[in-house]
Motif scaffolding. Structure first.
Motif: not given
Length: 284
Positions: A41-54, A61-68
């Motif tokens: 649904d939304v772009l999320f990249d652990w290495d691009d913090t500009t994607t985190h706020a959106d 609540r968050v289902y947290l899956v860490t970088p693979i």
């Protein structure tokens, strides 16, 4: 604290558990927003913090899956959780690994668990599942030339269906207060050797399947040399396989039934449901 449910952010939203968590939450009436680098649904990249706020906007609540496929990420996760706290997240369900609290120091699994436990404004639940059954039906441990190649030393593991892991996660996300501080270790109902897994796959698919119990160093070095995993990930593979080889693989427990009210899926039921994965043209 959670009288007015908002939206659950599902990291790894196209992954094996994340996609199922999102689907199940939606079916249960909670808005779920999938997030990943592609197809969510939304772009999320652990290495691009500009994607985190959106990704976090309007989320509680968050289902947290860490970088693979990496071992160092605790600082990235901590920064993300700082932002999550600031934007209104009040619960995190973390997909860890079986015995994640005992992971090697070179791997940040336990560090993320500890970091979550120290947060005062966020409740958390930790899932430490056994090896997932889907490893055998996808590219992780495929049947190639009639064999599953993985070092186990004949040890056993209580392989668990990703759908069962997702079902446990869903309960923690739907009812965070009831599962605050919980640590669950979802397992299958049986401790199986990979040879027994191969026999089950063979019986449901009608194909001969065996287990090639390869030397552990050969398998790990081969994976690194082939570029399947980065070199520093070898410590993770050594730890995961070492638990089985040493006889310390996961053992059955009642966590799944305790949380979702039904027994976990057997490997035979999983294999019958996914028989198409082994009836495709053989690779090799």
């Amino acid at each position: 604290m959670f009288n007015e449910p908002q939206t659950a952010l599902i990291l790894g939203g196209t992954g094996r558990t994340g996609s199922l968590v999102a689907k199940m939450l939606t079916e249960r009436g909670l808005s779920a927003r999938t997030a990943s680098r592609h197809g969510s649904d939304v772009l999320f990249d652990w290495d691009d913090t500009t994607t985190h706020a959106d990704a976090l906007a309007g989320v509680d609540r968050v289902y947290l899956v860490t970088p693979i496929m990496r071992v160092t990420y605790a600082d990235q996760v901590a920064a993300f959780l700082d932002l999550a706290e600031a934007t209104g997240v009040r619960h995190v369900t973390y997909l860890s690994t079986y015995n994640g609290d005992k992971a090697p120091q070179e791997v940040d699994i336990a560090a993320v668990e500890t970091g979550l436990a120290h947060r005062q404004a966020i409740t958390h639940s930790i899932l430490r599942p056994a090896w997932v059954m889907q490893n055998f039906s996808d590219e992780h441990l495929p049947v190639i030339d009639g064999a599953i190649t993985v070092p186990t030393g004949g040890g056993t593991e209580t392989f668990v269906d990703a759908a069962d892991i997702a079902a446990v996660a869903v309960e923690t996300l739907l009812h965070p207060d009831a599962h605050a501080g919980a640590q669950y270790a979802p397992t299958g109902p049986q401790a199986l050797t990979v040879s027994e897994v191969a026999d089950i796959i063979a019986s449901v698919s009608g194909r001969p399947v065996s287990h090639h119990d390869i030397d552990r160093d050969t398998w790990i070095n081969g994976a690194v040399a082939a570029g399947v995993v980065p070199a520093d990930y070898a410590v993770m593979l050594r730890w995961l396989t070492g638990a089985i080889v040493s006889g310390n693989g996961s053992t059955p427990n009642d966590d799944i039934e305790k949380v979702i009210g039904r027994p976990p899926t057997t490997f035979r039921d999983f294999a019958q449901r996914n028989v198409h994965a082994w009836n495709a043209p053989a690779e090799g």
